[in-house]
Design a protein around this motif. Structure first.
Motif, PDB file in Angstrom:
ATOM      1  N   GLY A  83       0.875  -1.174   0.000  1.00 44.96           N
ATOM      2  CA  GLY A  83       0.000   0.000   0.000  1.00 44.96           C
ATOM      3  C   GLY A  83       0.905   1.214   0.000  1.00 44.96           C
ATOM      4  O   GLY A  83       1.397   1.632   1.044  1.00 44.96           O
ATOM      5  N   CYS A 111       2.713   5.002  -0.336  1.00 44.19           N
ATOM      6  CA  CYS A 111       2.431   6.388   0.052  1.00 44.19           C
ATOM      7  C   CYS A 111       2.051   7.153  -1.217  1.00 44.19           C
ATOM      8  O   CYS A 111       2.425   6.763  -2.315  1.00 44.19           O
ATOM      9  CB  CYS A 111       3.676   7.036   0.640  1.00 44.19           C
ATOM     10  SG  CYS A 111       4.029   6.530   2.323  1.00 44.19           S
ATOM     11  N   PRO A 112       1.334   8.279  -1.054  1.00 42.93           N
ATOM     12  CA  PRO A 112       1.028   9.099  -2.232  1.00 42.93           C
ATOM     13  C   PRO A 112       2.315   9.634  -2.873  1.00 42.93           C
ATOM     14  O   PRO A 112       3.293   9.881  -2.170  1.00 42.93           O
ATOM     15  CB  PRO A 112       0.201  10.259  -1.668  1.00 42.93           C
ATOM     16  CG  PRO A 112      -0.106   9.929  -0.255  1.00 42.93           C
ATOM     17  CD  PRO A 112       0.819   8.857   0.190  1.00 42.93           C
ATOM     18  N   SER A 130       6.776   6.066  -1.098  1.00 41.36           N
ATOM     19  CA  SER A 130       7.470   4.913  -0.537  1.00 41.36           C
ATOM     20  C   SER A 130       6.594   3.669  -0.688  1.00 41.36           C
ATOM     21  O   SER A 130       5.383   3.730  -0.508  1.00 41.36           O
ATOM     22  CB  SER A 130       7.803   5.154   0.933  1.00 41.36           C
ATOM     23  OG  SER A 130       8.797   6.153   1.004  1.00 41.36           O
ATOM     24  N   SER A 131       7.235   2.544  -1.022  1.00 37.38           N
ATOM     25  CA  SER A 131       6.475   1.358  -1.460  1.00 37.38           C
ATOM     26  C   SER A 131       7.083   0.044  -1.015  1.00 37.38           C
ATOM     27  O   SER A 131       7.365  -0.823  -1.837  1.00 37.38           O
ATOM     28  CB  SER A 131       6.380   1.337  -2.990  1.00 37.38           C
ATOM     29  OG  SER A 131       5.754   2.488  -3.466  1.00 37.38           O
ATOM     30  N   GLY A 132       7.279  -0.142   0.263  1.00 45.75           N
ATOM     31  CA  GLY A 132       7.797  -1.421   0.755  1.00 45.75           C
ATOM     32  C   GLY A 132       6.682  -2.432   0.959  1.00 45.75           C
ATOM     33  O   GLY A 132       5.494  -2.091   0.907  1.00 45.75           O
ATOM     34  N   PRO A 133       7.062  -3.693   1.203  1.00 44.91           N
ATOM     35  CA  PRO A 133       6.065  -4.757   1.326  1.00 44.91           C
ATOM     36  C   PRO A 133       5.295  -4.711   2.641  1.00 44.91           C
ATOM     37  O   PRO A 133       5.812  -4.243   3.653  1.00 44.91           O
ATOM     38  CB  PRO A 133       6.927  -6.024   1.294  1.00 44.91           C
ATOM     39  CG  PRO A 133       8.218  -5.585   1.923  1.00 44.91           C
ATOM     40  CD  PRO A 133       8.430  -4.177   1.443  1.00 44.91           C
ATOM     41  N   TYR A 172       7.301  12.721  -8.711  1.00 49.00           N
ATOM     42  CA  TYR A 172       7.654  11.319  -8.440  1.00 49.00           C
ATOM     43  C   TYR A 172       6.610  10.388  -9.039  1.00 49.00           C
ATOM     44  O   TYR A 172       5.440  10.761  -9.192  1.00 49.00           O
ATOM     45  CB  TYR A 172       7.715  11.064  -6.932  1.00 49.00           C
ATOM     46  CG  TYR A 172       8.958  11.617  -6.257  1.00 49.00           C
ATOM     47  CD1 TYR A 172      10.031  10.787  -5.946  1.00 49.00           C
ATOM     48  CD2 TYR A 172       9.058  12.968  -5.926  1.00 49.00           C
ATOM     49  CE1 TYR A 172      11.164  11.279  -5.329  1.00 49.00           C
ATOM     50  CE2 TYR A 172      10.190  13.487  -5.306  1.00 49.00           C
ATOM     51  CZ  TYR A 172      11.249  12.633  -5.011  1.00 49.00           C
ATOM     52  OH  TYR A 172      12.367  13.117  -4.390  1.00 49.00           O
ATOM     53  N   LYS A 226       4.790  12.259  -4.366  1.00 45.93           N
ATOM     54  CA  LYS A 226       5.044  13.705  -4.299  1.00 45.93           C
ATOM     55  C   LYS A 226       5.104  14.229  -5.727  1.00 45.93           C
ATOM     56  O   LYS A 226       5.399  13.455  -6.655  1.00 45.93           O
ATOM     57  CB  LYS A 226       6.406  13.957  -3.644  1.00 45.93           C
ATOM     58  CG  LYS A 226       6.407  13.785  -2.148  1.00 45.93           C
ATOM     59  CD  LYS A 226       7.795  14.015  -1.613  1.00 45.93           C
ATOM     60  CE  LYS A 226       7.845  15.279  -0.793  1.00 45.93           C
ATOM     61  NZ  LYS A 226       9.122  15.421  -0.058  1.00 45.93           N
ATOM     62  N   THR A 234      -4.919   3.877  -1.047  1.00 50.10           N
ATOM     63  CA  THR A 234      -3.629   3.167  -1.072  1.00 50.10           C
ATOM     64  C   THR A 234      -3.810   1.677  -1.358  1.00 50.10           C
ATOM     65  O   THR A 234      -2.905   1.021  -1.843  1.00 50.10           O
ATOM     66  CB  THR A 234      -2.875   3.397   0.265  1.00 50.10           C
ATOM     67  OG1 THR A 234      -1.587   2.776   0.180  1.00 50.10           O
ATOM     68  CG2 THR A 234      -3.624   2.807   1.457  1.00 50.10           C
ATOM     69  N   GLY A 270      10.995   1.224   2.107  1.00 48.24           N
ATOM     70  CA  GLY A 270      10.051   1.778   1.134  1.00 48.24           C
ATOM     71  C   GLY A 270      10.613   2.858   0.233  1.00 48.24           C
ATOM     72  O   GLY A 270      10.252   2.939  -0.943  1.00 48.24           O
ATOM     73  N   ALA A 271      11.506   3.673   0.757  1.00 45.30           N
ATOM     74  CA  ALA A 271      12.068   4.768  -0.046  1.00 45.30           C
ATOM     75  C   ALA A 271      12.983   4.196  -1.124  1.00 45.30           C
ATOM     76  O   ALA A 271      12.912   4.575  -2.299  1.00 45.30           O
ATOM     77  CB  ALA A 271      12.823   5.750   0.849  1.00 45.30           C
TER      78      ALA A 271
END
Lengths: 280, 186
Positions: B64, B66-67, B76-79, B72, B69, B149, B129-130
């Protein structure tokens, strides 16, 4: 009587939400640097190095360290000689969260009802624990709490006869069962004593303390050190792939309790153990 | 421990070459789905509707984000933790999904279904995530937009760093005996 304007509170809370999600605290950063040198598993070492790189990218690009920017949890100490001017304290904290999560491009992870599950789209409401203290200051401590680790937390109401060994076994068992799920290396927050809910609040409060500090009571400090060493022998390791870095820290808080009880709560945090505090 | 470049679509043939502990750089199109999207996806399929993406040889990423920016592709998109999707996974594996990306343990039912269907479970680094977001080159919501998300997104990733956690033979990197058997770690 000292007056504090709600706009000041909103602004400060907003800032805390954004800053704490972009910047990993020095206590955690230093610890990860330290353990990346002593980690015995090659996969584990590689992961710890990637976590440091991730923290660097997050800080430089001003991005959330982790996409789970959490449920906003606060411990607030209100000096009894302060007067909040222009609105309610709870509303202004929630407004700060609303603005911070929107302007910081943080994830909105809160559902309105636990069963109907519709997103509130502004990450409110927050969880706020209030304490009224002497003086005319307002202290706001904030932690965005991720739920991968929150879901692995546990409470047990032990018997007095279970003693310190029962406490240790329960904490170790909780960490073992959590395994790779809460994103190890983890921070273990423990609350011992009080009532059922007090133990849980103490465990949460323990996670608001830097991991390079110890409980002021010597026997609790000894317990923190012992559990830290024992947990790191479990071979869970970074992300659960084995290794000698399972916990970055163990923080314990205690409170008086009833003659019949020994409540213990374990609140697990991931390695992105964010927390910040300000005094107004 | 070997390092492999893998490209989508993920066929059975490619899956069979993967062993728990392998380091993977994944390039190609993958689909996001977490708790709420899984529930809807399965209800839709059971009602006879077409799923929002072709499940055959696909990879699902439990995330899920993050929105994004301004400027971009995505935030951020970690598991997220995978066990919450266990209830839905065997059904999706039977429908053709070949790979899952997440973190944390899977149930015995999921592992049996992976063996039956030649599927693989990859681990992404939880809490990175970053770093992971910089591997995502394209992102588009393709279903359930109202979930925010939790909507289903089509992602194009380049060199997404993963580890094979459970392979199609059932070897499991979380399991100490399997690590010893495969001479991993230490």
């Amino acid at each position: 009587m000292r007056k504090i304007k709600v706009n000041t509170i909103i602004e400060k809370v907003k800032e805390m939400c954004i800053k704490s999600n972009y910047n990993l605290g020095y206590d955690i950063l230093n610890k990860i640097k330290e353990v990346s040198k002593t980690e015995t598993s090659s996969i584990g070492k590689d992961i710890l190095e990637k976590l440091l790189l991730n923290a660097k990218i997050a800080a430089e690009k001003e991005l959330p360290i982790c996409q789970d920017t959490g449920m906003a949890v606060f411990f607030v100490e209100i000096g009894q000689d302060t007067f909040i001017e222009g609105g309610s304290l709870t509303d202004s904290i929630n407004e700060g969260v609303r603005q911070g999560y929107r302007e910081g491009y943080l994830r909105k992870s809160i559902v309105k009802d636990p069963l109907i599950r519709q997103n509130t789209n502004d990450n409110t409401p927050s969880i706020i624990h209030y304490d009224i203290v002497k003086g005319d200051k307002l202290k706001i401590c904030f932690a965005p709490k991720g739920f991968g680790s929150e879901n692995m937390s546990k409470l047990k109401l032990l018997k007095p006869s279970d003693g310190v060994n029962g406490v240790k076994d329960f904490i170790i068992e909780t960490v073992k069962e959590a395994g790779p799920n809460p994103c190890p290396p983890i921070v273990v927050g423990v609350g011992i004593g009080g009532t059922m809910e007090k133990a849980c609040i103490l465990a949460k409060k323990a996670l608001f303390r830097d991991i390079d500090t110890y409980n002021k009571k010597q026997h609790i400090k000894d317990l923190e050190i012992e559990l830290y060493n024992e947990i790191n022998k479990l071979d869970i390791g970074p992300q659960g792939f084995g290794g000698n870095t399972t916990a970055l820290g163990v923080n314990i808080e205690v409170f008086p309790t009833h003659i019949a009880g020994l409540p213990v709560a374990v609140n697990i945090n991931c390695h992105v153990a964010r927390h910040m505090e300000i005094v107004i | 421990m070997i390092e492999l470049n893998i490209y989508t679509p993920l066929t059975s043939h490619k899956v069979k070459d993967l062993t728990a502990g392998d380091k993977i750089n994944l390039t190609g199109t993958i689909y996001t789905a977490r708790d709420a999207a899984h529930e809807r996806l399965i209800n839709d399929i059971k009602k006879g509707n077409n799923p929002p993406f072709n499940l055959q040889n696909s990879i699902v990423y439990y995330v899920g984000p993050c929105p994004a920016k301004p400027g971009y592709v995505i935030g951020s998109s970690g598991p997220t933790t995978s066990y919450r999707m266990d209830k839905y996974t065997p059904f999706l594996l039977d429908k053709g999904i070949k790979g899952m990306i997440g973190k944390g343990v899977r149930s015995n039912e999921v592992i049996s279904s992976m063996k039956k269907n030649d599927a693989v479970y990859f681990g992404a680094i939880g809490g990175a995530g970053a770093l992971i977001s910089s591997c995502i080159k394209k992102s588009k919501v393709i279903a359930y937009e109202d979930l925010g998300t939790e909507a289903v997104r089509e992602l194009y990733v380049e060199d997404f760093p993963l580890i094979v956690v459970i392979d199609c033979k059932g070897n499991n990197l979380y399991n100490k005996q399997d690590r010893l058997k495969l001479s991993i770690g230490g």
